[in-house]
Motif scaffolding. Structure first.
Motif, PDB file in Angstrom:
ATOM      1  N   ILE A  95       0.855  -1.182   0.000  1.00 37.11           N
ATOM      2  CA  ILE A  95       0.000   0.000   0.000  1.00 37.11           C
ATOM      3  C   ILE A  95       0.893   1.235   0.000  1.00 37.11           C
ATOM      4  O   ILE A  95       1.730   1.419   0.875  1.00 37.11           O
ATOM      5  CB  ILE A  95      -0.928   0.022   1.230  1.00 37.11           C
ATOM      6  CG1 ILE A  95      -1.817  -1.217   1.249  1.00 37.11           C
ATOM      7  CG2 ILE A  95      -1.777   1.295   1.229  1.00 37.11           C
ATOM      8  CD1 ILE A  95      -2.732  -1.364   0.055  1.00 37.11           C
ATOM      9  N   GLY A  96       0.711   2.106  -1.005  1.00 35.03           N
ATOM     10  CA  GLY A  96       1.565   3.275  -1.107  1.00 35.03           C
ATOM     11  C   GLY A  96       2.950   2.904  -1.602  1.00 35.03           C
ATOM     12  O   GLY A  96       3.191   1.789  -2.082  1.00 35.03           O
ATOM     13  N   ALA A  97       3.875   3.814  -1.472  1.00 38.71           N
ATOM     14  CA  ALA A  97       5.254   3.598  -1.919  1.00 38.71           C
ATOM     15  C   ALA A  97       6.120   3.145  -0.746  1.00 38.71           C
ATOM     16  O   ALA A  97       5.764   3.350   0.419  1.00 38.71           O
ATOM     17  CB  ALA A  97       5.816   4.888  -2.506  1.00 38.71           C
ATOM     18  N   PRO A  98       7.275   2.506  -1.036  1.00 36.80           N
ATOM     19  CA  PRO A  98       8.232   2.238   0.053  1.00 36.80           C
ATOM     20  C   PRO A  98       8.656   3.557   0.702  1.00 36.80           C
ATOM     21  O   PRO A  98       8.719   4.596   0.044  1.00 36.80           O
ATOM     22  CB  PRO A  98       9.412   1.579  -0.672  1.00 36.80           C
ATOM     23  CG  PRO A  98       8.864   1.087  -1.973  1.00 36.80           C
ATOM     24  CD  PRO A  98       7.762   2.033  -2.338  1.00 36.80           C
ATOM     25  N   VAL A  99       8.939   3.509   1.992  1.00 38.05           N
ATOM     26  CA  VAL A  99       9.325   4.711   2.742  1.00 38.05           C
ATOM     27  C   VAL A  99      10.763   4.557   3.203  1.00 38.05           C
ATOM     28  O   VAL A  99      11.067   3.711   4.051  1.00 38.05           O
ATOM     29  CB  VAL A  99       8.404   4.930   3.950  1.00 38.05           C
ATOM     30  CG1 VAL A  99       8.837   6.154   4.750  1.00 38.05           C
ATOM     31  CG2 VAL A  99       6.955   5.074   3.498  1.00 38.05           C
ATOM     32  N   ALA A 100      11.678   5.338   2.614  1.00 41.80           N
ATOM     33  CA  ALA A 100      13.086   5.304   3.022  1.00 41.80           C
ATOM     34  C   ALA A 100      13.228   5.947   4.397  1.00 41.80           C
ATOM     35  O   ALA A 100      12.675   7.024   4.648  1.00 41.80           O
ATOM     36  CB  ALA A 100      13.952   6.021   1.995  1.00 41.80           C
ATOM     37  N   LEU A 101      13.959   5.292   5.284  1.00 43.48           N
ATOM     38  CA  LEU A 101      14.185   5.836   6.616  1.00 43.48           C
ATOM     39  C   LEU A 101      15.434   6.712   6.608  1.00 43.48           C
ATOM     40  O   LEU A 101      16.297   6.596   5.737  1.00 43.48           O
ATOM     41  CB  LEU A 101      14.318   4.701   7.627  1.00 43.48           C
ATOM     42  CG  LEU A 101      13.052   3.820   7.752  1.00 43.48           C
ATOM     43  CD1 LEU A 101      13.271   2.686   8.742  1.00 43.48           C
ATOM     44  CD2 LEU A 101      11.853   4.656   8.158  1.00 43.48           C
ATOM     45  N   SER A 102      15.517   7.581   7.593  1.00 41.92           N
ATOM     46  CA  SER A 102      16.552   8.603   7.573  1.00 41.92           C
ATOM     47  C   SER A 102      17.957   8.036   7.727  1.00 41.92           C
ATOM     48  O   SER A 102      18.936   8.717   7.412  1.00 41.92           O
ATOM     49  CB  SER A 102      16.289   9.637   8.677  1.00 41.92           C
ATOM     50  OG  SER A 102      16.225   9.008   9.942  1.00 41.92           O
ATOM     51  N   ASP A 103      18.085   6.780   8.192  1.00 39.03           N
ATOM     52  CA  ASP A 103      19.420   6.189   8.248  1.00 39.03           C
ATOM     53  C   ASP A 103      19.939   5.842   6.852  1.00 39.03           C
ATOM     54  O   ASP A 103      21.097   5.470   6.675  1.00 39.03           O
ATOM     55  CB  ASP A 103      19.444   4.949   9.142  1.00 39.03           C
ATOM     56  CG  ASP A 103      18.502   3.847   8.649  1.00 39.03           C
ATOM     57  OD1 ASP A 103      18.065   3.900   7.477  1.00 39.03           O
ATOM     58  OD2 ASP A 103      18.231   2.928   9.431  1.00 39.03           O
ATOM     59  N   GLN A 104      19.011   5.931   5.831  1.00 35.52           N
ATOM     60  CA  GLN A 104      19.358   5.740   4.422  1.00 35.52           C
ATOM     61  C   GLN A 104      19.804   4.323   4.076  1.00 35.52           C
ATOM     62  O   GLN A 104      20.294   4.076   2.989  1.00 35.52           O
ATOM     63  CB  GLN A 104      20.431   6.730   3.984  1.00 35.52           C
ATOM     64  CG  GLN A 104      19.926   8.155   3.876  1.00 35.52           C
ATOM     65  CD  GLN A 104      18.854   8.316   2.794  1.00 35.52           C
ATOM     66  OE1 GLN A 104      19.063   7.996   1.644  1.00 35.52           O
ATOM     67  NE2 GLN A 104      17.708   8.814   3.197  1.00 35.52           N
ATOM     68  N   ASN A 105      19.630   3.392   4.972  1.00 31.72           N
ATOM     69  CA  ASN A 105      19.997   2.009   4.683  1.00 31.72           C
ATOM     70  C   ASN A 105      18.853   1.044   4.933  1.00 31.72           C
ATOM     71  O   ASN A 105      19.059  -0.166   4.925  1.00 31.72           O
ATOM     72  CB  ASN A 105      21.218   1.581   5.516  1.00 31.72           C
ATOM     73  CG  ASN A 105      22.503   2.192   4.996  1.00 31.72           C
ATOM     74  OD1 ASN A 105      22.825   2.079   3.817  1.00 31.72           O
ATOM     75  ND2 ASN A 105      23.228   2.885   5.868  1.00 31.72           N
TER      76      ASN A 105
END
Length: 504
Positions: free
Chosen positions: A280-290
């Motif tokens: 549902i929706g797009a993947p959400v990148a977390l701020s750790d960027q990994n």
């Protein structure tokens, strides 16, 4: 808007350039309690036609159009025009727009009546003074439903990237609307694919590049020049994606049950994997960027690393209706997700459910946004619902600050303090107009644009959710959204406003 108790209208017959005639009737409204004119228009139905394009203008050549909407059925009520004399016409709308009827005339006359003390209409007053607008720009770039902000030329300059209904992507200077470059799609196997919002990806030069999806083709555009860096054909059609660190693109295919991992430097497909449900929706990148988050239709929430390995998962207990967001706070980080039963909160460390905020039988849709509207250190979650409401929830305790019906169809929101009360107000895109500002304190309408732009022939993105953007502009802010006519983008400057720009 002119207040009136009785409205006089003319009965008219408008002959049409189509085969047959269109009968148009404007009925009289005589409701003393209404504070605005009302005109009911009816025209002869065409066989096999369910929708029509209705236009009203100040002139018979329709250069000064004041009303331009798609109507389901062969009648409608117009209640947002001041008294006066208007020309109007209709055209059938099927796969394409038919010819307009010849113009008819309708005249609305406001008849003022004595007003006693008990009849006076109380209007909300902004105690902090009028909301001033001063200029802006228009860009004739076609119907761009979801423009996004980027830093294409420098880290401290705002630009706009958007793909229109014809698949053409533009890079624009956000302050002036001047086109920096454009990129036209390549033909993909003689098949038409939906236009996806561009994905903004950071480059090693500290400015942004743009990734475009057209069917199974993915391309990377150099943000500063518009030059294509690479183009790749993938085994599946791409519908959404996220950039994880500077080297990886995480892409979801059209089945919503498969991830593809693409090297952002050269477009190579490095891996793909099947998923346990529909995303549902797009993947959400977390701020750790990994790492990144996914929400599934089953209510399952996952956090995975940049190569797709599962880090942890949890269950929201209800069908997810939005992508998740991460809220960081001094008392502990939360993951929030919209579900069929409301807004669900989970602990970020182990994705354990904490509780749910029921929103009067309305599922959140689109994008959840976390903002500190009042500047008190507490994050509010702002969302739109499937019935067009805008709801603000305090993330700390789950209390609903306000819930208003606003005819919202926004895929993203903008936050600007336009009435100088030191609370960020919420800008949304409406279904018929440019944008509306809701008070951050209580959700009341404090500003809306009252002008209409010239029309275009078709609305290929008519059902698309729309974005509103905000950037700093001088001592105030610039609000950017689609023209009401869907002919391009428009910006309106608010000369005295505090700004919190959209992400990017």
């Amino acid at each position: 808007m002119i207040c009136s108790k009785y409205v006089r209208v003319l009965l008219l017959v408008a002959s049409t350039m189509l085969t047959g005639n269109v009968i148009a009737i404007a009925r009289q409204s005589q409701e003393p309690s209404q504070a605005k004119t009302t005109v009911h228009l009816h025209w002869g139905a065409r066989p096999g036609v369910a929708r029509y394009r209705l236009q009203l203008a100040n002139d018979s050549s329709f250069r000064d159009i004041v009303f331009d909407r798609v109507i389901n059925g062969d009648e409608t009520t117009v209640d947002d025009l001041p008294a006066g004399r208007y020309f109007w016409r209709v055209a059938p709308l099927t796969a394409k727009l038919g010819e307009f009827s010849s113009a008819g005339v309708v005249e609305i006359t406001a008849q003022r009546q004595p007003v006693g003390p008990t009849d006076q209409v109380q209007r909300p007053v902004n105690p902090f003074g009028p909301i001033a607008t001063s200029g802006g720009w228009r860009a004739a770039v076609g119907d761009i439903a979801q423009p996004v902000l980027a830093h294409l030329r420098a880290p401290d300059k705002f630009d706009i990237v958007g793909t229109n209904s014809d698949g053409v992507t533009y890079g624009l200077d956000a302050s002036t609307g001047v086109a920096l470059w454009s990129s036209r799609p390549k033909v993909v196997a003689q098949r038409t694919f939906a236009s996806n919002a561009p994905l903004i990806v950071p480059s090693r030069a500290r400015v942004d590049d743009v990734v475009l999806f057209v069917g199974p083709q993915v391309s990377r555009i150099e943000g500063s020049t518009g030059r294509e860096s690479w183009r790749a054909s993938l085994p599946f059609v791409v519908t959404s994606g996220a950039a994880v660190n500077l080297s990886k693109l995480i892409l979801v295919d059209s089945s919503l049950q498969r991830l593809m991992f693409v090297d952002s430097a050269d477009g190579r497909l490095t891996a793909q994997m099947n998923l346990p449900g529909r995303v549902i929706g797009a993947p959400v990148a977390l701020s750790d960027q990994n790492s990144f988050m996914l929400a599934y239709d089953t209510g399952r929430i996952e956090i995975r690393d940049s190569v797709g390995t599962l880090i942890r998962s949890g269950d929201a207990g209800s069908t997810a209706t939005t992508a998740p967001i991460l809220i960081r706070s001094a008392t502990g980080n939360l993951v929030l997700v919209g579900t069929r039963d409301g807004l669900t909160a989970m602990t970020a460390n182990d994705l354990r459910p904490l509780g749910r905020v029921a929103i009067r039988d309305q599922a959140p849709v689109g994008e959840l946004v976390g903002q500190d509207l009042e500047g008190d250190g507490n994050i509010e979650v702002i969302m739109t619902t499937m019935r067009g409401h805008v709801v603000v929830v305090n993330a700390k305790d789950g209390r609903i600050a306000w819930d208003v019906a606003a005819d919202a169809e926004s895929s993203s929101l903008a936050f600007v303090d336009v009435n100088n009360d030191h609370v960020f107000d919420v800008f949304i895109a409406g279904s018929q107009g440019f944008a509306v500002a809701l008070s951050g304190r209580d959700g009341s309408v404090i500003w809306r644009d009252s002008t209409f732009a010239a029309p275009i022939a078709n609305h290929a993105n008519a059902g698309a959710a729309r974005s509103v953007l905000a950037i700093p502009f001088g001592n105030g802010a610039l609000i950017i959204a689609s023209e009401p006519s869907r002919a391009g983008l428009r910006a309106i400057a608010f000369s005295k406003a505090a700004i919190r720009p959209n992400s990017n």
